[in-house]
Write an enzyme that holds these catalytic residues in place. Structure first.
Site, PDB file in Angstrom:
ATOM      1  CG  HIS B  37      -2.232  -0.725   0.924  1.00  0.00           C
ATOM      2  ND1 HIS B  37      -2.321  -2.088   0.934  1.00  0.00           N
ATOM      3  CD2 HIS B  37      -3.478  -0.271   0.609  1.00  0.00           C
ATOM      4  CE1 HIS B  37      -3.566  -2.451   0.642  1.00  0.00           C
ATOM      5  NE2 HIS B  37      -4.290  -1.370   0.445  1.00  0.00           N
ATOM      6  CE  LYS B 102      -6.374 -10.442  11.518  1.00  0.00           C
ATOM      7  NZ  LYS B 102      -5.793  -9.991  12.765  1.00  0.00           N
TER       8      LYS B 102
END
Lengths: 280, 183
Positions: B37, B102
């Site tokens: 990222h 998650k």
């Protein structure tokens, strides 16, 4: 009498234990798992617990790590004072075992330099805790620790006036904040007392305790039972998606502390609370 | 509701999903976690193209363990999504179709999910061995030097996920635990 062992023997054992711990959950953990699925009141929660049980079976049978985060290797050594280790240094022997275990065992290499983020490529160095004890054996616990839950761990430097109620609130705060991030159902390790670093180390060590063993101090045992119940009433549930099983166990260790303080550390572990234990 | 849907995820599919739905995903998805990222952000800052077309595609926050011989991948469960929060709104604005991870998301991410009509799925954390069985192939397509954090293109089949944040901003992490809370 001084007993002598070769450093290579330690390396070999550490290597095997890294692989074992990442593929096979200890029996006590697996038993608690099975019991928890029966207790869960949420249908989705039950389904998740069943998937996690199936995951454990696949991991063991197909030799796929239980979790892709095969952790940073945390190693507790209790070294008998009548034991002499011959060959390389003890730390080198341990790290060599971690290196071989993580490379040959197809385990993920997750260790990086903290600021430059350069991967060491073999998951070393391990975090090693040494204790010198009577005897001529070496007692080894290998506990690979994943960071989803490690990141949610906390230390509170409470005041003596905060007392037991303050301790309870600290544990609940840590678990509440962890929520779904720590892959519930969790195992919670707590260290109460000592100093800043001592309570953190106790919290980590508490995670390695066999769940069938209970603490000898009555109030600690009662506190474990009370916190288990209170945490399971938070509603977080398996996967954080609601339910009555948020925690599988609460393990607490205590140590005397200073008249001015009450340190409390909460080390959160996910349901993959891995540890392998051997005595050489 | 249970759904079987394809990845990349169409806008129509994303919009029909509600928090709490159980979804089996089949198709192509991409992995990216912290380091990937950061690199994607740097790429965009330089006005360069991302290593894959982000429109409608699914990012899985995951870094696998190494594959044994003859297997497509090792253990392959989700990592904590919140660490990617600071990068996510920009990717959603560019058309990111859905995310699998998650754990909680920030307010900014939830607002951006609604604005862009996307969806956030959770896979079961700590079920990496089980989830690996739904991955048919894995190929590193960018940032190979990042090792486990490289961007991988995965072919998945009936990959089980749960809708946690839907395109209306409903959040299962808020609503579901509230039903079982006894404080």
């Amino acid at each position: 009498m001084i007993r002598t062992i070769r450093a290579e023997e330690i390396t070999k054992n550490i290597k095997e234990m890294c692989i074992e711990a990442n593929h096979i959950l200890s029996k006590d953990m697996e038993e608690v798992f099975l019991q928890s699925a029966e207790k869960e009141k949420s249908a989705l929660g039950k389904q998740i617990l069943c998937q996690l049980k199936e995951n454990l079976d696949i991991a063991r049978e197909d030799m796929i790590p239980i979790c892709q985060d095969t952790g940073m290797a945390v190693i507790f050594l209790k070294i008998g004072q009548d034991l002499h280790i011959e060959g390389s240094s003890l730390a080198d022997a341990v790290n060599q075992g971690v290196k071989e275990g993580y490379i040959e065992g197809y385990l993920r290499k997750s260790v990086v330099e903290p600021i430059e983020r350069i991967n060491t490529k073999d998951n070393t160095p391990a975090v090693i805790h040494y204790e010198i004890v009577p005897g001529d054996q070496i007692d080894i616990t290998v506990a690979p620790k994943g960071f989803g839950s490690e990141n949610m761990s906390r230390i509170f430097m409470l005041k003596p006036a905060d007392g037991l109620e303050g301790v309870k609130e600290s544990i609940l705060t840590a678990v509440r904040d962890a929520g779904p991030n720590a892959c519930p159902p969790m195992v919670v390790g707590v260290g109460i007392g000592g100093t800043f670093e001592k309570c953190a180390q106790m919290a980590k060590h508490a995670l390695t305790r066999d769940l069938n063993e209970k603490p000898s101090i009555p109030y600690v045992r009662a506190l474990e039972e009370e916190m288990l119940e209170k945490i399971n009433k938070l509603g977080i549930g398996p996967g954080g998606l609601g339910g009555t099983v948020t925690v599988l166990a609460v393990n607490i260790e205590t140590y005397p502390t200073h008249i001015a303080g009450l340190p409390v550390a909460i080390n959160i572990c996910c349901h993959v609370n891995r540890h392998a234990h051997r005595i050489i | 509701m249970d759904y079987h849907i394809n990845a990349p995820v169409s806008k129509e599919d994303a919009q029909k999903l509600k928090a709490g739905d159980y979804v089996y995903l089949t198709g192509t998805i991409y992995t990216a976690r912290d380091a990937a990222h950061k690199r994607m952000k740097e790429t965009l800052d330089k006005n360069e193209n991302l290593p894959f077309n982000i429109k409608g595609n699914v990012i899985y926050y995951m870094g696998p363990s190494p594959a044994r011989e003859g297997r497509p991948i090792g253990s392959a469960g989700p990592t904590t999504a919140s660490r990617m929060d600071r990068y996510t709104p920009q990717l959603l604005d560019l058309g990111l179709g859905a995310m699998i991870g998650k754990g909680k998301r920030s307010k900014e991410v939830i607002e951006s999910i609604v604005k862009n009509q996307s969806v956030y799925f959770a896979a079961v954390g700590g079920a990496g061995a089980l989830l690996s069985k739904c991955i048919l192939s894995s190929e590193v397509i960018a940032y190979e030097d990042l090792g486990t954090e490289a961007i991988r293109c995965l072919e998945i089949k009936e990959f089980p996920v749960i809708v946690v944040i839907d395109s209306k901003g409903n959040n299962l992490y808020e609503s579901a635990p509230a039903q079982f809370r006894e404080e």
